[in-house]
Design an enzyme around this catalytic site. Structure first.
Site, PDB file in Angstrom:
ATOM      1  N   HIS A 210      38.404  36.351  32.725  1.00 21.70           N
ATOM      2  CA  HIS A 210      39.567  37.030  32.154  1.00 21.70           C
ATOM      3  C   HIS A 210      39.818  38.385  32.794  1.00 21.70           C
ATOM      4  O   HIS A 210      40.949  38.840  32.884  1.00 21.70           O
ATOM      5  CB  HIS A 210      39.447  37.096  30.636  1.00 21.70           C
ATOM      6  CG  HIS A 210      39.765  35.770  30.019  1.00 21.70           C
ATOM      7  ND1 HIS A 210      38.799  34.832  29.773  1.00 21.70           N
ATOM      8  CD2 HIS A 210      40.949  35.199  29.713  1.00 21.70           C
ATOM      9  CE1 HIS A 210      39.372  33.742  29.292  1.00 21.70           C
ATOM     10  NE2 HIS A 210      40.675  33.934  29.244  1.00 21.70           N
ATOM     11  N   GLU A 454      42.375  21.998  27.067  1.00 19.05           N
ATOM     12  CA  GLU A 454      41.439  22.736  27.917  1.00 19.05           C
ATOM     13  C   GLU A 454      39.998  22.263  27.764  1.00 19.05           C
ATOM     14  O   GLU A 454      39.089  22.811  28.370  1.00 19.05           O
ATOM     15  CB  GLU A 454      41.562  24.255  27.731  1.00 19.05           C
ATOM     16  CG  GLU A 454      41.837  24.746  26.362  1.00 19.05           C
ATOM     17  CD  GLU A 454      42.149  26.236  26.296  1.00 19.05           C
ATOM     18  OE1 GLU A 454      42.190  26.927  27.329  1.00 19.05           O
ATOM     19  OE2 GLU A 454      42.333  26.724  25.179  1.00 19.05           O
ATOM     20  N   ASP A 478      40.004  26.706  31.634  1.00 16.96           N
ATOM     21  CA  ASP A 478      38.913  26.169  30.815  1.00 16.96           C
ATOM     22  C   ASP A 478      38.691  24.688  31.074  1.00 16.96           C
ATOM     23  O   ASP A 478      37.552  24.221  31.021  1.00 16.96           O
ATOM     24  CB  ASP A 478      39.207  26.407  29.324  1.00 16.96           C
ATOM     25  CG  ASP A 478      38.839  27.819  28.925  1.00 16.96           C
ATOM     26  OD1 ASP A 478      37.756  28.277  29.347  1.00 16.96           O
ATOM     27  OD2 ASP A 478      39.633  28.477  28.239  1.00 16.96           O
ATOM     28  N   CYS A 525      49.409  26.276  32.081  1.00 15.70           N
ATOM     29  CA  CYS A 525      49.427  27.731  31.946  1.00 15.70           C
ATOM     30  C   CYS A 525      48.153  28.373  32.485  1.00 15.70           C
ATOM     31  O   CYS A 525      47.973  29.580  32.387  1.00 15.70           O
ATOM     32  CB  CYS A 525      49.672  28.147  30.498  1.00 15.70           C
ATOM     33  SG  CYS A 525      48.364  27.629  29.399  1.00 15.70           S
TER      34      CYS A 525
HETATM   35  C1  PEP Z   1      43.152  28.422  30.438  1.00 15.89           C
HETATM   36  O1  PEP Z   1      42.032  28.200  29.976  1.00 15.89           O
HETATM   37  O2  PEP Z   1      43.584  27.869  31.478  1.00 15.89           O
HETATM   38  C2  PEP Z   1      44.054  29.381  29.772  1.00 15.89           C
HETATM   39  C3  PEP Z   1      45.291  29.539  30.161  1.00 15.89           C
HETATM   40  O3  PEP Z   1      43.526  30.128  28.784  1.00 15.89           O
HETATM   41  P1  PEP Z   1      42.568  31.374  29.070  1.00 15.89           P
HETATM   42  O4  PEP Z   1      42.558  31.621  30.546  1.00 15.89           O
HETATM   43  O5  PEP Z   1      43.089  32.529  28.318  1.00 15.89           O
HETATM   44  O6  PEP Z   1      41.252  30.892  28.564  1.00 15.89           O
HETATM   45 MG    MG Z   2      41.577  28.881  28.013  1.00 14.76          MG
END
Ligand code: PEP
Ligand code: MG
Length: 600
Positions: A210, A454, A478, A525
């Site tokens: 992140h 995910e 994920d 996403c």
């Molecule tokens: C993902 O897991 O691809 C996602 C968009 O959520 P995050 O990156 O916030 O875990």
């Molecule tokens: Mg995620």
């Protein structure tokens, strides 16, 4: 002497600047730039603290009982000597005067410099004096913490900004600065968004950690997983951060500097070229319209999203409202105002608000992270699991989102679902939140409900998901982590984190196909959506909705404008069946065939 440090490229471009080291061992030390006019006052503050500690130690010495061990008196002597150490005193003065660091930061910086010298000493006795120096410095820092700073830590009005780690930057500094740290929490990274760092590098982290994601959203060159960068690089060193190659070049020679200066200008020209696509609709050569949405972390990010030509927000990571506040969670009103701001910021375009996803590499705060260290947080109480474990917290968030939906199109997205029971509990919670608002007569609006795919288990239970949800959003970050059992934040296994693994592609392809077949909305996403090397494949798999950081939108649009979706679908089917899909997706990166043995 010039040397380089290799890591993982997470955010493109070249940054050249002086290193600002934030030592993780002193994460709680306030870091900010003082107004140049208050430098003298700040030096005085450092001196007063040092003198106070010296007096305290002298008093301790005088009060030592006659039968106290001789070593104790000797130790206090050593501490007094270290307090008077010329290198410590002049160093602190130097950082305050030359770089306008606040007294604590200057002291912590000088400590790191002297501590490294101690580490290099042959003599064991002297080497061990590092611990004494540390104690002395801790004492001074503690004293300063207890005594309020008379200095307002800002440059000209409003120029400085406090960061959650206490880091504050001064817009008036004209030397470009690059941040070097062992690690930076996502919450702190978010604060850097408002700052003026030209680039950053950390020792740890993976491409889709992140921290890296937030860095990408800042659109500044960044390298993570650079192992010992924060040990090798010294405060104020000149550093080139090559975010394309994932390399740091320290103390570059004039020739190297000139070469990178050239690359930097090339990058700027490329950006200008892409900017011309801002108002061009994203349509393939064969007329397929594609929706390009933005991922945001804070309501203010909608400005960047609209500027980049996003046609909505595909992922609002609401957890950033919850982080870095020492566990003090935002109440319904605060959340409602934040979501409403995001909705209004998009001027009628849809906003997809994801319910809170804390845990794993997104701790609520640093203490939380420390407590988690003995567990496997990625497999623990994270995202929807965390929400369902705390119904009052979850209901508060749901009510706030529903209320914001009275102001525009809102989609409610739920992260990390895997089980039917979780889905049904979530639905019951949403009903409960609506009922509470009804009872109170509080206005709220309709929302489309979406689930993130995910976890492989979710991708393999699409029927169940499509029964309850209006749309799905594939969180590839994920999905890759859980399919391949690779911690996305761990640089030591980063080479195995493979978006092109056949298993990952199969799960993504099936999810898109199933949603398309049932007429349900589907988007990606995760970071895959903003990766231009994956755009053609995703189009070929039938994806027509991509959500990514605004900074990636124009580059992805360029790929879409050049693509023929019909032809790509035939090619995508071949990629799915290939033993090594990466070789087809990105032929340039395919490994060379192994050389023929000499005796063949
Ligand atoms: C993902 O897991 O691809 C996602 C968009 O959520 P995050 O990156 O916030 O875990
Ligand atoms: Mg995620």
């Amino acid at each position: 002497m010039t040397f380089s440090v290799h890591g993982l490229a997470v955010s493109r471009g070249i940054a050249i600047g002086r290193a600002v080291l934030v030592a993780s061992s002193r994460a709680d030390v306030a870091h900010y730039f003082v107004d140049p006019a208050r430098v003298v006052e700040e030096i005085t503050r450092a001196r007063v603290a040092r003198n106070a500690v010296a007096e305290e130690i002298t008093r301790l010495q005088q009060e030592l009982p006659p039968d106290a061990p001789h070593e104790l008196a000797a130790l206090l002597d050593v501490h007094l000597m270290l307090l008077q150490d010329e290198q410590l005193i002049s160093g602190v003065k130097h950082w305050i005067t030359e770089r306008h660091y606040n007294a604590e930061w200057a002291l912590a910086t000088q400590y790191e410099i002297i501590a490294r010298q101690f580490d290099d000493m042959e003599d064991e006795y002297l080497r061990e004096r590092k611990a004494d120096l540390e104690q002395v410095v801790e004492r001074i820092l503690r004293y300063m913490k207890g005594v309020a700073s008379p200095v307002q830590p800002v440059g000209p009005a409003g120029a400085g900004r406090k960061l959650s780690q206490g880091l504050l930057l001064d817009d008036t500094m004209d030397v470009p600065l690059v941040l070097i740290a062992h690690d930076i929490s996502p919450a702190d990274m978010l604060q850097f968004k408002k700052s003026l760092f030209a680039g950053f590098a950390t020792d740890v982290g993976g491409k889709t950690s992140h921290t890296a994601i937030v860095a990408r959203s800042m659109d500044i060159p960044a390298v993570v997983g650079a192992r010992s960068a924060s040990q090798l690089i010294e405060q104020d060193d000149w550093v080139i951060i090559d975010g394309d190659a994932g390399v740091l070049i320290v103390d570059p020679s004039p020739i190297i500097l000139a070469e990178y200066g050239f690359k930097q200008r090339q990058g700027e020209l490329e950006r200008e070229r892409l900017n011309r696509l801002k108002h061009t609709p994203a349509v393939t050569i064969d007329g397929q319209r594609v929706e390009l949405l933005a991922n945001i972390e804070m309501p203010e990010d909608t400005v960047g999203a609209v500027n980049a030509g996003a046609v909505g927000v595909g992922l609002f990571r609401s957890e950033f409202l919850f982080m870095g506040r020492s566990g003090d969670l935002p109440d319904e009103e605060e959340q409602y105002q934040a979501y409403r701001k995001a909705v209004e910021g998009m001027h009628g375009l849809p906003v997809t608000i994801r319910t809170v996803d804390v845990g794993s590499d997104k701790p609520l705060d640093r203490i939380d992270k420390a407590q988690d260290s003995h567990l496997n947080p990625a497999l623990g109480l994270r995202a929807i699991r965390w929400s369902l474990a705390d119904p009052p917290m979850f209901l508060t968030q749901l009510r706030a989102i529903l209320r914001a939906a009275a102001h525009g199109q809102v989609n409610l997205l739920v992260p990390m679902l895997a089980h039917g029971t979780e889905i049904r509990q979530t639905m019951a919670m949403i009903d409960h939140a609506r009922a509470t608002l009804d009872n109170k007569g509080t206005p709220y609006g309709p929302v489309r409900l979406g689930a993130m795919i995910e976890i492989p288990a979710a991708a393999l239970s699409l029927k169940l998901f499509l029964k309850y949800f209006d749309f799905l959003s594939i969180g590839t970050n994920d999905l890759i982590q859980y399919t391949l059992a690779i911690d996305r934040a761990d640089e030591s296994v980063a080479h195995l984190y493979d978006p092109c693994h056949p298993a990952v592609l199969r799960l993504v392809a099936d999810t898109i196909a199933e949603c398309n077949a049932q007429g349900k909305g589907v988007s990606v996403c995760g970071e895959m959506a903003g990766d231009v090397s994956m755009t053609r494949l995703l189009l070929g798999l039938g994806l027509r909705s991509f959500s990514m950081h605004p900074s990636r939108i124009l580059a992805v649009k360029q790929q879409i404008l050049r693509a023929d979706a019909g032809k790509l679908s035939v090619w995508a089917a071949q990629v799915l069946d290939a033993e090594d899909p990466a070789a087809l997706i990105n032929p340039a990166s395919a490994p060379m065939p192994s050389p023929v043995p000499a005796n063949a």
